[in-house]
Motif scaffolding. Structure first.
Motif, short mmCIF file in Angstrom:
data_model
loop_
_atom_site.label_atom_id
_atom_site.label_comp_id
_atom_site.label_asym_id
_atom_site.label_seq_id
_atom_site.Cartn_x
_atom_site.Cartn_y
_atom_site.Cartn_z
N LEU A 1 3.25 -4.45 -8.43
CA LEU A 1 2.47 -4.78 -9.62
C LEU A 1 2.71 -6.22 -10.05
O LEU A 1 3.83 -6.72 -9.99
N PRO A 2 1.66 -6.90 -10.50
CA PRO A 2 1.85 -8.27 -11.00
C PRO A 2 2.73 -8.29 -12.25
O PRO A 2 2.84 -7.30 -12.97
N SER B 1 5.31 5.57 -7.94
CA SER B 1 6.22 5.22 -6.86
C SER B 1 6.92 3.89 -7.10
O SER B 1 6.44 3.02 -7.83
N GLY B 2 8.07 3.72 -6.46
CA GLY B 2 8.79 2.46 -6.50
C GLY B 2 8.00 1.34 -5.84
O GLY B 2 8.10 0.17 -6.24
N ILE B 3 7.20 1.69 -4.84
CA ILE B 3 6.36 0.69 -4.17
C ILE B 3 5.40 0.07 -5.16
O ILE B 3 5.24 -1.16 -5.23
N ARG B 4 4.78 0.91 -5.97
CA ARG B 4 3.84 0.39 -6.96
C ARG B 4 4.55 -0.50 -7.97
O ARG B 4 4.05 -1.56 -8.33
N ARG B 5 5.72 -0.06 -8.40
CA ARG B 5 6.47 -0.82 -9.40
C ARG B 5 6.83 -2.21 -8.87
O ARG B 5 6.85 -3.19 -9.61
N GLY C 1 -6.45 -1.21 -5.80
CA GLY C 1 -6.22 -1.92 -4.55
C GLY C 1 -4.74 -2.14 -4.34
O GLY C 1 -3.90 -1.54 -5.00
N TRP C 2 -4.42 -3.05 -3.44
CA TRP C 2 -3.03 -3.19 -3.02
C TRP C 2 -2.18 -4.00 -3.99
O TRP C 2 -0.99 -4.14 -3.79
N ASP C 3 -2.80 -4.49 -5.09
CA ASP C 3 -1.98 -5.06 -6.16
C ASP C 3 -1.48 -3.96 -7.09
O ASP C 3 -0.72 -4.21 -8.02
#
Length: 334
Positions: A34-35, A27-31, A313-315
């Motif tokens: 991400l650190p 997903s774009g959210i993950r992209r 997790g949320w990172d």
């Protein structure tokens, strides 16, 4: 050395949902979340065209490690269907291995990434010969003391088939790892159509239709499909493409052509690992439970992770990164 196991992955709620894991994985959210270090593999990456044999050209990207004086080896990464060398999971895994001192080669399959104009014939999943040839070309151009291969989803299926063939064609592959690989394509196709929620098929179909249109635009003199065919279901469009663009006389024969189910991996000589999740909504776990594997192949079925997710997790970082790095390092001698 104790290696991480699938049972060690215990994400917090609601990341225990296989659907959430799967949807977040690309997903774009993950992209966005991400650190920054998850994209380090892009720094200094060298675009490359490799030889797939018989005039076939495949694209990729090579990144040399700078973490230590001597490279641990060369890590080759395969994306999934309609993914690319720039898929989030490929970049994140590549960046993790780069930090551990691995040189990284990310390979695009035919018609993936921006490579539609390179080869006139369409991609299909039985084009294993060109991928094997490309990996051989990569091994010759970037020789290293160790070579390891990892693939995701369809890329995991390709990784297992490359590893199976590598000794016979002289590819110095030390180890292969497949994350949520397609095992039995006919069962997977049925599951995606009949069992998985509708939005998975809609997602894949949207990306595939976009890719087919890009192919048609690259070679306007060819008729790759009729407009009516693009409106068909996953099964219908796959069958139309098989009958029109391959030598297989039926959809079933084509799907069997890239199956690694049952005893297909029994002759595997190279150490390998298959990691999957029991809650994968795309590829049924029963296909993995039916595998008959030699002692050289480790099957690891986690309770959680979805399809190529394993998000901690949320990172948005993935358990897979440490899992793959630990095994690559162990097989390279520590």
């Amino acid at each position: 050395m104790t290696l991480p196991q699938g049972r060690d992955f215990r994400p917090p709620w609601p990341l225990k949902s296989g659907h959430i894991q799967t949807m977040l994985s690309s997903s774009g959210i993950r992209r966005t979340l991400l650190p920054r270090y998850a994209y380090n593999v892009l720094e200094g990456a060298q675009p490359v065209v490799v030889d797939g044999g018989e005039g076939v050209r495949l694209t990729g990207a090579f990144t040399a490690q700078k973490a230590q004086a001597t490279s641990r080896g060369l890590a080759v990464l395969f994306h999934g269907w309609e993914g690319s060398v720039d898929s989030t999971y490929v970049l994140q895994t590549g960046s993790r291995l780069l930090a551990d001192g691995w040189d990284i080669f990310r390979l695009n399959f035919r018609d993936h990434g921006d490579s539609h104009a390179l080869n006139e014939a369409l991609f299909h999943s039985c084009r294993i010969d060109e991928v094997v040839h490309a990996v051989g070309d990569i091994a010759r151009r970037w020789p290293s003391r160790a070579m390891a291969l990892a693939g995701f989803s369809l890329g995991g299926n390709f990784a297992l088939r490359v590893a199976l063939r590598a000794p016979a064609v002289g590819i110095p592959l030390n180890y292969a790892l497949a994350v949520c690989p397609i095992i039995d394509p006919s069962e997977g196709l049925f599951s995606l159509e009949e069992s998985a929620p509708w939005f998975y098929q809609a997602y894949f179909m949207s990306k595939w239709r976009h890719s087919l249109r890009a192919k048609q635009a690259a070679f306007p003199q060819r008729e790759y499909f009729e407009l009516q065919e693009l409106k068909q279901s996953l099964r219908g469009l796959t069958e139309a493409m098989v009958l029109r663009h391959t030598d297989f006389d039926s959809l079933e024969a084509y799907l069997n052509g890239y199956s690694v189910a049952g005893r297909a991996l029994a002759a595997m000589q190279i150490p390998a690992t298959i990691l999957t999740a029991r809650d994968d909504p795309v590829i049924p776990v029963t296909a993995f439970e039916k595998l008959e594997l030699p002692g050289s192949v480790e099957l690891d079925i986690a309770d959680y992770g979805g399809h190529c997710g394993f998000i901690r997790g949320w990172d948005m970082t993935s358990f897979c990164d440490d899992y793959i790095a630990a095994r690559f390092n162990a097989n390279a001698g520590g």
